[in-house]
Design an enzyme around this catalytic site. Structure first.
Site, mmCIF file in Angstrom:
data_model
loop_
_atom_site.group_PDB
_atom_site.id
_atom_site.type_symbol
_atom_site.label_atom_id
_atom_site.label_comp_id
_atom_site.label_asym_id
_atom_site.label_seq_id
_atom_site.Cartn_x
_atom_site.Cartn_y
_atom_site.Cartn_z
ATOM 1 N N SER A 53 3.716 -2.227 1.467
ATOM 2 C CA SER A 53 4.002 -3.013 0.272
ATOM 3 C C SER A 53 3.158 -4.294 0.254
ATOM 4 O O SER A 53 1.942 -4.233 0.359
ATOM 5 C CB SER A 53 5.503 -3.294 0.182
ATOM 6 O OG SER A 53 5.865 -3.713 -1.108
ATOM 7 N N ASP B 185 6.480 2.506 -3.467
ATOM 8 C CA ASP B 185 6.571 1.530 -2.373
ATOM 9 C C ASP B 185 6.909 2.196 -1.032
ATOM 10 O O ASP B 185 7.911 2.892 -0.898
ATOM 11 C CB ASP B 185 7.646 0.511 -2.736
ATOM 12 C CG ASP B 185 7.606 -0.731 -1.863
ATOM 13 O OD1 ASP B 185 7.282 -0.601 -0.672
ATOM 14 O OD2 ASP B 185 7.874 -1.825 -2.374
#
Length: 751
Positions: free
Chosen positions: A80, A226
């Site tokens: 991320s 993500d």
């Protein structure tokens, strides 16, 4: 002696084997990583960076301390925001450059993700102005579909592309200045995906595609989101990449408290955080050095606190300096380490051999190529490439546009990657226009118009647009228009249209305030237009149809002022519009100007002649949190013949003369001026919706020049509190005028 000689020969042979083995290992490292010139005489240090949204900016502070302590980083694994910061560092950017990049980033634009209005042509600026609800839905055989996320990640992609241009042509991430891998989640199979080759920017974006907030990224047929959902602190990945020593930085956000979980967004946020926390403690415990910055009150979208967050990361790294110092290099060794990184950074391209378009089958390349500056075919410029990206995206039919540098014979090729909207080409758009007005000793008045539109895009090679619109409320109507570009750049166009409906306008005659003048109309028209750059448009056209009007209730006194009439209409219309404001809801900079003229002519089939013109000017300027604005509106008719009552100009209401009711003032001419000030007092993540406070003063009137009536000096002063929202601007206003005070609440209108 013979035994000793033999022993020497054996030892020499073993030494040769060892040296050969070392050479083979070194050669393998050169081939795999393109990095080492010899096996280092120290352990391989891996850096692991977790996700956490804006909290991940703390990684920048950690990097600064690692550089200060001369701790080398030999490989990076990130998830991320950790993948973003780690990817930038792996590309060869030093920590201070990354700090400057994130501190100077326009996070408001990045997170709102709409292309700047300066890149839109007027047709799409008008679409934004017409449909103020930002949520755009698609219509297909499966029903309604929504975008994959509130933002597509385009502006983030452009920021990362510019920062990593020197390594844009590197396809294997172990050949970057620092070997690198990012973690993403295959949302279909819900499994971990390690991204260690391909497009570096796409890998970073995929790793940070926060569900719901940011649209997924498709790579090699896999729909990725993500990586924090499956592995937010990939220490084991760093070990697999060859790290002997792992330094792990954890900024994973904690779970929300019960009172913080509000609505669908809160639940989704809690689920995402809960999944991200799984395994983090175990991975952190397995690292050789664990750094956990104290970010208790930092949210995942607190990008406005960038410098503070970086400082907290720096403080955490300094508190762990005792554990980091054992891995420090001498000044000379560290200088050579950094120099070696720079030698492995190829450098930004200065020219390209070709410009290509990589888009869906329905998209005609010529539409994009007309929006690419011809200079890009001779010399490469990141600024020109980004301008082209935004101009292509501004066609309005695409979810995301990016660019890439692709290796080719001689100079590399510049490729524009075009991604269509997954919810197109059948779009549903909407607008809400609501005004609640309460004046002293008067009943609450409500004015409402709701608009829903079906927009069909991608029609034909030049991407024509067909619109069908329904409106309910003060106006009840249905209409359609078809905009056909005549060239691939969309400079010239024709637009036939049809409209039928009923308009109810409250009129104020003496003490009677519950009277409405109702107009029914059925109109067809045809316009021919020419765009003027990106911000302007001129058009001329004809309208013809049937209109009828009558007061409700109908009394002799009302009919004398608002006649009961029906007639055939035919008129010529012309307009010139320039729209250079930076936003529709609450602009901060720019100008808007609209000049329109209409002439009803018996020669065209109308039953009477009349002419009218109107002007609307707005200007905005900002410094820091403060915005000053001014607006002037005026209109008038030809003195040769009185305007029909249904065509009279109206003044009064939130967007006009705030001290009077909606449309309370009317006549053959009008003029209103407004000056005001607004200050941004708060911002609400994730899209930095501004909360503003301020006020304005109005002056103006509407009057009847044909009756020798003069305008009055009507003045009103307003104080207001407003907010930008996904359904349009909303304001609560308190106004004082000569008739007393009033409180107004509005949605969908700007002051």
């Amino acid at each position: 002696m013979i035994l000793g000689a033999r022993r020497g020969i054996i030892i020499a042979g073993l030494a040769s084997l060892i040296v050969a083995s070392d050479a083979a290992d070194a050669a393998a490292q050169i081939g795999a990583a393109g990095q080492q010139t010899a096996r280092p005489d120290r352990p391989t240090i891996g850096l692991v960076l977790s996700g956490g949204g804006s909290r991940g900016l703390a990684h920048v502070g950690v990097l600064e301390v690692l550089e200060e302590l001369r701790v080398p980083v030999d490989l990076i694994a990130g998830t991320s925001m950790g993948a973003i910061v780690g990817g930038l560092y792996a590309s060869g950017l030093p920590a201070d450059s990354i700090r400057a990049l994130v501190a100077g980033a326009q996070w408001e634009a990045i997170l709102s993700d709409r292309p700047p209005r300066s890149a839109l042509d007027l047709a799409h600026r008008t679409r934004q102005r017409r449909y103020t609800v930002e949520i755009e839905a698609g219509l297909s055989g499966a029903g309604l579909t929504l975008p994959g996320g509130f933002i597509s990640g385009q502006e983030l992609g452009l920021l990362l592309r510019r920062a990593t241009l020197p390594v844009a042509a590197v396809e294997r991430f172990d050949r970057l200045p620092i070997p690198y891998a990012a973690v993403a989640t295959d949302i279909v199979r819900f499994e971990r995906v390690v991204l260690d080759e391909g497009d570096l920017v796409e890998a970073m974006r995929a790793s940070m595609a926060i569900p719901i907030a940011i649209a997924p990224v498709e790579i090699d047929g896999r729909l990725l989101v993500d990586g924090g959902l499956v592995d937010d602190l990939p220490v084991e990945l760093a070990r697999d990449m060859g790290a002997d020593v792992v330094i792990a930085v954890n900024v994973t956000p904690p779970l929300l408290e019960r009172e913080e979980i509000a609505g669908l967004v809160g639940i989704a946020q809690q689920v995402t955080r809960g999944l991200g926390l799984q395994g983090v403690d175990r991975q952190l415990a397995s690292a050789d050095v664990g750094i956990v910055p104290e970010l208790d009150d930092i949210g995942v979208f607190d990008f406005r606190r960038t410098e503070e967050i970086i400082g907290l990361g720096e403080a955490a790294a300094r508190s762990s300096s005792a554990a980091l110092v054992p891995w420090s290099l001498s000044e000379a060794a560290y200088a050579e380490h950094r120099a070696a990184l720079l030698r492995r950074r190829p450098g930004s391209p200065t020219s390209v051999s070709d410009v290509r378009i990589d888009g869906p089958d329905w998209f005609d390349d010529r539409i994009a190529l007309t929006r690419v500056d011809p200079r890009l075919s001779r010399v490469f410029s990141a600024e020109l490439a980004e301008d082209a990206v935004r101009h292509i995206h501004a066609t309005g039919e695409l979810e995301r546009v990016g660019y890439d540098i692709v290796p080719a014979t001689g100079a590399p090729a510049l490729v524009f990657d075009i991604h269509e909207k997954p919810h197109g080409p059948h779009l549903l758009l909407s607008r809400i226009d609501l005004v609640l007005d309460s004046a002293e000793e008067k009943p609450l008045q409500v004015a409402f118009d709701g608009v829903a539109a079906y927009v069909r895009t991608r029609i034909g090679a030049r991407s024509a647009i067909w619109r069908v619109e329904a409106e309910v409320g003060t106006t009840t109507a249905i209409g359609t228009a078809f905009r056909q570009p005549l060239d691939f750049a969309g400079r010239w166009f024709v637009e036939p249209s049809a409209h039928a409906g009923r308009i109810e306008r409250r009129v104020y005659l003496g003490e009677e305030s519950d009277v409405e003048y109702e107009t029914r109309r059925a109109i067809v028209g045809l316009d021919v237009g020419r765009t003027l750059g990106l911000s302007g448009e001129a058009r001329i056209g004809v309208r013809a149809g049937r209109e009828s009007s009558e007061p409700q209730p109908s009394t002799p006194a009302l009919i004398a002022r608002f006649p009961d009439e029906a007639e055939t209409t035919a008129e010529v219309r012309a307009s010139l519009v320039v729209d250079r404001v930076d936003a529709v809801g609450i602009p901060r900079r720019g100008i808007y100007a609209s000049l329109a003229g209409r002439a009803s002519r018996e020669e065209l089939g109308a039953e009477r002649n009349w002419a009218a013109a109107s002007l609307d000017l707005r200007a905005y300027g900002s410094r820091g949190r403060h915005t000053l604005f001014a607006r002037a509106m005026a209109g008038g008719s030809s003195p040769a013949q009185r305007l029909p009552a249904r065509e009279e100009f109206l003044a009064g209401g939130f967007g006009s003369l705030a001290g009077w009711s909606e449309g309370e003032l009317r006549g053959e001419a009008f003029g209103v001026a407004r000056v005001g000030w607004l200050a941004r007092v708060a911002e609400l993540p994730p899209a930095f919706r501004a909360v503003v406070a301020g006020g304005w003063a109005d002056a103006g009137d509407a009057w009847e020049p044909s009756l020798d009536e003069d305008p009055a000096a009507r003045v009103a002063v307003t104080a207001a509190l407003g907010v930008e929202s996904p359904i349009g601007p909303a304001f609560l206003a308190l106004t004082r005028a000569e008739d007393g005070g009033r409180v107004t609440f509005s949605i969908g209108r700007s002051p």
